[in-house]
Design an enzyme around this catalytic site. Sequence first.
Site, mmCIF file in Angstrom:
data_model
loop_
_atom_site.group_PDB
_atom_site.id
_atom_site.type_symbol
_atom_site.label_atom_id
_atom_site.label_comp_id
_atom_site.label_asym_id
_atom_site.label_seq_id
_atom_site.Cartn_x
_atom_site.Cartn_y
_atom_site.Cartn_z
ATOM 1 N N LYS A 1 0.902 -1.133 0.105
ATOM 2 C CA LYS A 1 -0.207 -0.084 0.004
ATOM 3 C C LYS A 1 0.743 1.187 -0.075
ATOM 4 C CE LYS A 1 -2.652 -3.273 2.115
ATOM 5 N NZ LYS A 1 -2.203 -4.585 2.519
ATOM 6 N N HIS B 1 -6.350 -5.241 12.039
ATOM 7 C CA HIS B 1 -5.528 -5.525 10.771
ATOM 8 C C HIS B 1 -4.521 -4.981 10.731
ATOM 9 C CE1 HIS B 1 -5.333 -5.302 6.016
ATOM 10 N NE2 HIS B 1 -5.583 -6.676 6.354
#
Length: 476
Positions: free
Chosen positions: A216, A393
Amino acid sequence: MIYVHWIFIVVYAIVIISIIVTVLLDNRQPAKTMAWVMVLMFVPVFGIVLYIFFGQNTRKMRLMSQRSLDQLSKRQMLEFVEQRELRLPERYRSLIQLFTNQSLALPFKDNDVEFYTDGYQFFPALLQAIGRARQHIHLDVYIFADDPLGRLVSDALIQKAREGIEVRVIYDDVGCWRVPHKFFERMRSAGIDVCVFMPVKFPAFTSKVNYRNHRKLCIIDGVEGFTGGMNIAMRYVKGIRGGSLPWRDTHMHLRGSIVYALQRAFLVDWYFVDRTLVTNRCYYPPMPWRIDNNCIAQLVTSSPVAPWPDIMQGYVRILLEAKKYVYMETPYFLPTEPILFAMRTAALAGVDVRLMIPRHSDAHMLEWASVSYVMQTVQSGVKIRLYKAGFNHSKILVCDDELCTCGSTNIDFRSFENNFEANVFFYDRQLALRMKDIYLEDEAQSVDINYVDELQQRPFVRRLSESLIRLLSPLL
């Protein structure tokens, strides 16, 4: 016709023997080698399919020439050379050298970091940064959802493209399987360069499905960037009013020299998907920020086509060299044998090793496979915390108030061996203490696994099922 089945048997035998010879020549760990030999010999046909999908040794492949890699790294190298008074911490000099030698993860000083622990913090900051762009925007993401948040971000990118700003987007094909093609076609029609990472299509539907770009990254004008664990999806901003708790995650906004490393990582990925060498000096501009500190940062990337599992080796070294503590958070815990060994060794040596995982996973098979590993680490003294305020997460690690890391890497087989991942390692006391505070805040919303009766008193059938599913850990 009477000989047709014999021809098939002979051809099949030749294929099996050829694959077995290939597995033997890979010189893998004996247990892995024996496992694949047994599968190929005793699981007819399906054993070959499994090998094609999950068994090939991709670390021997060269998907990018060294010359191209050198060209893509040249600008980053120049910015590294221009650093003055770079003082590396003596304790972690060997770790820094390890990353530098393996993946050209150069250490950069003079960095500023802002941490985000939920989508309500991260996405407004991302949209503001996109709005500030004057030259280019580079976005590399695993999931770019076609939901209200995804459309808001895509609209912002489209607006910048219409203003004449260069916009490049990489999305993962498997991560975006449920995203309709028209979502990305709309961006392409607006002038955005959009590339899919390793598309999975028949007849090339082989091992590609197993190797995904989980990174990311977002770089704005080459001077500020974002990285961490958050994808672009509504799951990070759904609140109790929406009927579900949001996903808890950690993301970072980076300013300073480390952005050059993020830029290089994106441009390497761009060459991988588009075969275009982007090396112009304008993508590595002088930093407009006046940051003068010795916050050392390294962006470490790992992939199944790199010679070594860089991030996994770094985690092992940190665990084995820790003096006081190592605190870790991961959404999925299916550790490789070196990681499991390092965690147990550190805990038995008296290091305060803590691991935080979600109380409940978003995938039942992953949760069940994880339990057997968790119980094994508990026996050696590792302290397991179960986060119960939603689905955690986050992927962070902090050690001895001196080192910390955040990125896209889970503590599991897939992240360490199969995925394209990226983590930033920081060698800075102030940042380590800030990340430690993040961990401790999460720990306050967690429960010790020893107090969860349903895990301590699991019936025999449940424990047997967990052990059977554990055999699939490298594939999950």
